[in-house]
Design a protein around this motif. Structure first.
Motif, mmCIF file in Angstrom:
data_model
loop_
_atom_site.group_PDB
_atom_site.id
_atom_site.type_symbol
_atom_site.label_atom_id
_atom_site.label_comp_id
_atom_site.label_asym_id
_atom_site.label_seq_id
_atom_site.Cartn_x
_atom_site.Cartn_y
_atom_site.Cartn_z
ATOM 1 N N GLY A 63 18.465 19.204 -17.780
ATOM 2 C CA GLY A 63 18.218 19.867 -16.495
ATOM 3 C C GLY A 63 19.468 20.253 -15.725
ATOM 4 O O GLY A 63 19.418 21.133 -14.865
ATOM 5 N N VAL A 64 20.593 19.623 -16.051
ATOM 6 C CA VAL A 64 21.812 19.854 -15.268
ATOM 7 C C VAL A 64 22.318 21.294 -15.435
ATOM 8 O O VAL A 64 22.621 21.984 -14.458
ATOM 9 N N THR A 65 22.381 21.769 -16.678
ATOM 10 C CA THR A 65 22.896 23.129 -16.894
ATOM 11 C C THR A 65 21.998 24.154 -16.181
ATOM 12 O O THR A 65 22.499 25.089 -15.546
ATOM 13 N N ASN A 66 20.679 23.953 -16.266
ATOM 14 C CA ASN A 66 19.755 24.873 -15.570
ATOM 15 C C ASN A 66 20.059 24.922 -14.076
ATOM 16 O O ASN A 66 20.074 25.997 -13.475
ATOM 17 N N GLN A 67 20.307 23.746 -13.502
ATOM 18 C CA GLN A 67 20.595 23.680 -12.072
ATOM 19 C C GLN A 67 21.896 24.425 -11.746
ATOM 20 O O GLN A 67 21.968 25.200 -10.791
ATOM 21 N N GLN A 97 23.452 31.874 -9.792
ATOM 22 C CA GLN A 97 22.519 32.987 -9.598
ATOM 23 C C GLN A 97 22.180 33.173 -8.119
ATOM 24 O O GLN A 97 22.122 34.292 -7.616
ATOM 25 N N GLU A 98 21.989 32.041 -7.449
ATOM 26 C CA GLU A 98 21.594 32.088 -6.044
ATOM 27 C C GLU A 98 22.706 32.680 -5.178
ATOM 28 O O GLU A 98 22.466 33.461 -4.266
ATOM 29 N N LEU A 99 23.946 32.322 -5.503
ATOM 30 C CA LEU A 99 25.046 32.806 -4.673
ATOM 31 C C LEU A 99 25.390 34.251 -4.958
ATOM 32 O O LEU A 99 25.815 34.978 -4.056
ATOM 33 N N SER A 100 25.202 34.680 -6.200
ATOM 34 C CA SER A 100 25.451 36.081 -6.529
ATOM 35 C C SER A 100 24.837 36.424 -7.885
ATOM 36 O O SER A 100 25.294 35.928 -8.911
ATOM 37 N N THR A 110 30.849 21.945 -16.291
ATOM 38 C CA THR A 110 31.026 20.605 -15.706
ATOM 39 C C THR A 110 30.001 19.589 -16.207
ATOM 40 O O THR A 110 30.278 18.394 -16.241
ATOM 41 N N GLY A 111 28.816 20.065 -16.582
ATOM 42 C CA GLY A 111 27.763 19.136 -17.021
ATOM 43 C C GLY A 111 28.216 18.281 -18.189
ATOM 44 O O GLY A 111 27.999 17.061 -18.219
ATOM 45 N N ARG A 156 23.819 29.435 -24.037
ATOM 46 C CA ARG A 156 22.876 28.316 -23.917
ATOM 47 C C ARG A 156 22.592 27.695 -25.285
ATOM 48 O O ARG A 156 22.476 28.399 -26.288
ATOM 49 N N GLY A 157 22.528 26.393 -25.285
ATOM 50 C CA GLY A 157 22.314 25.671 -26.547
ATOM 51 C C GLY A 157 23.579 25.532 -27.373
ATOM 52 O O GLY A 157 23.544 25.089 -28.526
ATOM 53 N N GLY A 158 24.729 25.878 -26.774
ATOM 54 C CA GLY A 158 25.978 25.981 -27.522
ATOM 55 C C GLY A 158 26.576 24.671 -28.035
ATOM 56 O O GLY A 158 27.474 24.695 -28.883
ATOM 57 N N SER A 159 26.079 23.537 -27.560
ATOM 58 C CA SER A 159 26.636 22.268 -28.056
ATOM 59 C C SER A 159 26.378 22.087 -29.550
ATOM 60 O O SER A 159 27.154 21.408 -30.231
ATOM 61 N N ASP A 160 25.294 22.665 -30.055
ATOM 62 C CA ASP A 160 25.042 22.597 -31.500
ATOM 63 C C ASP A 160 26.206 23.244 -32.250
ATOM 64 O O ASP A 160 26.681 22.735 -33.265
#
Ligand code: ADP
Ligand code: ASP
Ligand code: MG
Length: 406
Positions: A45-49, A55-58, A72-73, A151-155
């Motif tokens: 959930g951290v990356t989504n947040q 997105q919210e800021l710009s 940072t997550g 997204r999903g890049g840790s794999d």
């Protein structure tokens, strides 16, 4: 003794208790005499947040700053796991992408790994039995700024690290027991596969099965990394990704995947003349927008309707790009539909057996599901349907191809 890379996804490191569980699994491998490097994702959930805040800021934010935020997550979880390991007596330290370094190209937000310098990690494994706890998902670009791998890049981080360290295995721990015939969260009767070919896994990943990031499979295939997908919550063996000749009984269809990540664009009444497709898709490619499924319907009056899909996240930019070439091309109008989903059946058996596509079309027809766009490759058939039908379609196809668990 073996050298292994263990990767833990977001749900596996979602809280301190689970990080403790991960540390215990890592300890087991170290105690067995193995040299271990660990790759971690951000807590669930951290990356989504973090993405939502950007997105919210710009909505059209600077991709370099996006990377500074979303990377940072993984920094948090790598430090926490190193602490948990040290606490149970395992020599460990955290590494961020830039510290190793994991060098990438400059495509912020979807960077590709160019090189990983593994020598120092290997030296520490050998000489002081130190476990490297590496941040997944991130690297450092040519501009010396932090990059992320999509997204999903840790794999992909895990497979690339396994290749760089010449590891014997790359174990991808997640929240399901392996690769299934389809998403087990949608179809209760999905079956776990003991083995799947690189090619099928690559195709499944690229059409939406998010259990492995597409690039990680590409890289594993190229670098011959032995990848296993398994659960961090169970003891059961997982799924091995292997070469085709290691699979004795090839099923006609290995699996079914779906994606809700695409949107459909239709350009109406485009003049039907040579060069028109290039005039439309050239500018989209220049804007780094990946076009997936395409159909062209020719009308009697010398115009044509062009329908194709793009990633939902890129829809606003695609619409802006197409608006910019309206005069030059001379089409009548553009319509966009976000309420679509793509369902795909994948299997190497399709190369030698006919009838897979017709079974798909018949099954969907029997459920009254309209097919909007079709695309095929050597080992895949995909169709675009209304988003509301996706679960019904996946279940019906799973039964139709005889994939249901007994
Ligand atoms: P992680 O956080 O560990 O990287 P992901 O959420 O990225 O985990 O990937 C695991 C999820 O992939 C599963 O929870 C499952 O819902 C989904 N999934 C989709 N298709 C499949 C499939 N064919 N087999 C297994 N899991 C699948
Ligand atoms: N944390 C990143 C994401 O959610 C990378 C990953 O989990 O693989 O996309
Ligand atoms: Mg994942």
């Amino acid at each position: 003794m073996a050298r292994i890379v263990m990767k833990f996804g977001g749900t596996s490191v979602a809280d301190p208790e689970r990080i403790r569980n991960v540390a215990a699994r890592v300890k087991r491998e170290v105690d067995a005499g193995n040299e271990v490097a660990v790759v971690v994702s951000a807590m669930a959930g951290v990356t989504n947040q973090l993405v939502a805040w950007c997105q919210e800021l710009s909505p059209l934010h600077d991709a370099r700053e996006y990377d500074a935020v979303v990377a940072t997550g993984e920094q948090v979880t790598s430090g926490l796991l190193a602490i948990a390991l040290q606490h149970i007596g395992i020599e460990a330290r955290s590494w961020q992408g830039w510290q190793i370094p994991i060098r990438t190209d400059g495509a912020h937000g979807k960077a590709r790994i160019d090189a990983i310098e593994g020598a120092e990690l290997i030296r520490r494994m050998r000489e002081i039995r130190q476990v490297a706890v590496v941040t997944g998902f991130q690297g450092v670009g040519p501009d010396h700024r932090v990059t992320t791998l999509g997204r999903g890049g840790s794999d992909t981080s895990a497979v690339a690290l396994a290749a760089a360290l010449a590891a014997d295995r790359c174990d991808i721990y997640t929240d399901v027991e392996g690769v299934f015939t389809t998403d087990p969260r949608i179809v209760a009767k999905a079956r776990k596969l003991d083995k799947i070919t690189y090619e099928e896994m690559l195709e499944l990943a690229s059409v939406g099965a998010k259990v492995l990031q597409t690039r990680s499979v590409e890289l594993a295939m190229k670098e011959k990394v032995r990848v296993q997908v398994l659960s961090s919550f169970a003891e059961a063996p997982g799924t091995l990704v292997v070469d085709e000749d290691e699979i004795v009984e090839k099923a006609l269809v290995a699996g079914i995947a779906y994606s809700r990540d695409e949107a459909k664009i239709t350009i109406r009444r485009v003049p039907d003349r040579p060069g028109i497709a290039a005039a439309i898709f050239g500018p989209l490619a220049s804007a780094a927008i990946n076009v997936d499924m395409i159909v062209q319907n020719v009308a009697a009056d010398g115009t044509t309707d062009m329908t194709f899909t793009v990633p939902k996240a890129d829809l606003p930019r695609a619409e802006a790009t197409l608006a910019g070439i309206k005069e030059a091309i001379g089409y009548a109008e553009i319509t966009a539909d976000r309420d679509v989903a793509k369902v795909s059946v994948v299997g190497v058996g399709m190369r030698s057996h006919a009838g897979v596509a017709s079974t798909m079309f018949r099954t969907l027809a029997e459920k009254g599901i309209n097919i909007q766009v079709i695309s095929t490759s050597e080992i895949k058939v995909s169709v675009l349907i209304g988003a509301e039908y996706i679960e019904l379609a996946v279940r019906a196809l799973h039964t139709a191809y005889g994939l249901d668990a007994a």
